[in-house]
Write an enzyme that holds these catalytic residues in place. Structure first.
Site, mmCIF file in Angstrom:
data_model
loop_
_atom_site.group_PDB
_atom_site.id
_atom_site.type_symbol
_atom_site.label_atom_id
_atom_site.label_comp_id
_atom_site.label_asym_id
_atom_site.label_seq_id
_atom_site.Cartn_x
_atom_site.Cartn_y
_atom_site.Cartn_z
ATOM 1 N N HIS A 183 -65.654 -9.214 6.695
ATOM 2 C CA HIS A 183 -66.097 -10.096 7.203
ATOM 3 C C HIS A 183 -65.922 -11.517 7.160
ATOM 4 O O HIS A 183 -65.445 -11.429 5.396
ATOM 5 C CB HIS A 183 -67.436 -9.914 8.106
ATOM 6 C CG HIS A 183 -68.819 -9.744 6.799
ATOM 7 N ND1 HIS A 183 -68.959 -10.681 6.605
ATOM 8 C CD2 HIS A 183 -69.518 -9.040 6.725
ATOM 9 C CE1 HIS A 183 -69.719 -10.229 5.599
ATOM 10 N NE2 HIS A 183 -70.335 -9.412 5.953
ATOM 11 N N CYS A 191 -71.081 -4.734 3.492
ATOM 12 C CA CYS A 191 -69.609 -4.821 3.090
ATOM 13 C C CYS A 191 -69.487 -6.209 2.211
ATOM 14 O O CYS A 191 -69.391 -5.856 1.536
ATOM 15 C CB CYS A 191 -70.041 -6.334 4.295
ATOM 16 S SG CYS A 191 -71.264 -5.430 6.146
#
Length: 166
Positions: free
Chosen positions: A124, A141
């Site tokens: 992301h 992440c």
């Protein structure tokens, strides 16, 4: 009257064009991305078509980047072979593409210890109030700059294998 409306509309379009492309979504017409490789120790991600590197990116990882993710809340980024399995165009982190962590084996291992394997692992951006601070700041992440996730989102298709190395 029609000419005046046309000129006003054309002027408005010219002003918008001068502001640049603010759209999150861009087109990609190049070679297909056949795999993603992430090297955690180097903080690098590579998009490949066959054995040719199409793009490379500096990345941020989980807050505790050494070792594989095993449990929910451990702050680690997974290691191993996964697949891109979903997209979130409305991500709190600008755009995001999902990674198929955890595998059934990882869930079983965590369960055997009375823990949860975790999930919601994405590549992301860093949008808005969620801009990352420091080198490794995610909950597991892989983060890139917003302009970079725009490219990645356009280039990578669901089902693409992603290899995450230590």
């Amino acid at each position: 009257m029609n000419r005046r409306n046309f000129l006003l509309g054309a002027s408005a379009l010219a002003v918008l064009a001068a502001c640049g492309d603010s759209s999150k979504f861009i087109a990609y017409n190049g070679p297909p991305v056949t795999q993603i490789q992430i090297f955690k120790s180097k903080r690098m991600m590579y998009l490949l078509s066959g054995d040719e590197v199409l793009k490379s990116y500096d990345i941020a990882l989980g807050g505790d980047p050494v070792g594989p993710k095993q449990f929910e809340g451990d702050g680690k980024t997974p290691e191993g072979l996964y697949y891109i399995n979903r997209r979130n165009p409305n991500s709190a982190y600008y755009l995001s593409i999902g990674i198929s962590y955890p595998t059934p084996q990882q869930v079983a291992y965590a369960d055997s210890l009375g823990k949860k394997a975790g999930g919601d692992i994405f590549i992301h951006g860093r949008d808005g109030k969620n801009k990352g601070k420091g080198r490794d700041w995610t909950a597991g992440c892989i983060a890139v700059k917003d302009k970079e996730i725009r490219e990645i989102y356009a280039m990578v298709r669901d089902g693409t294998p992603i290899f995450i190395f230590p």
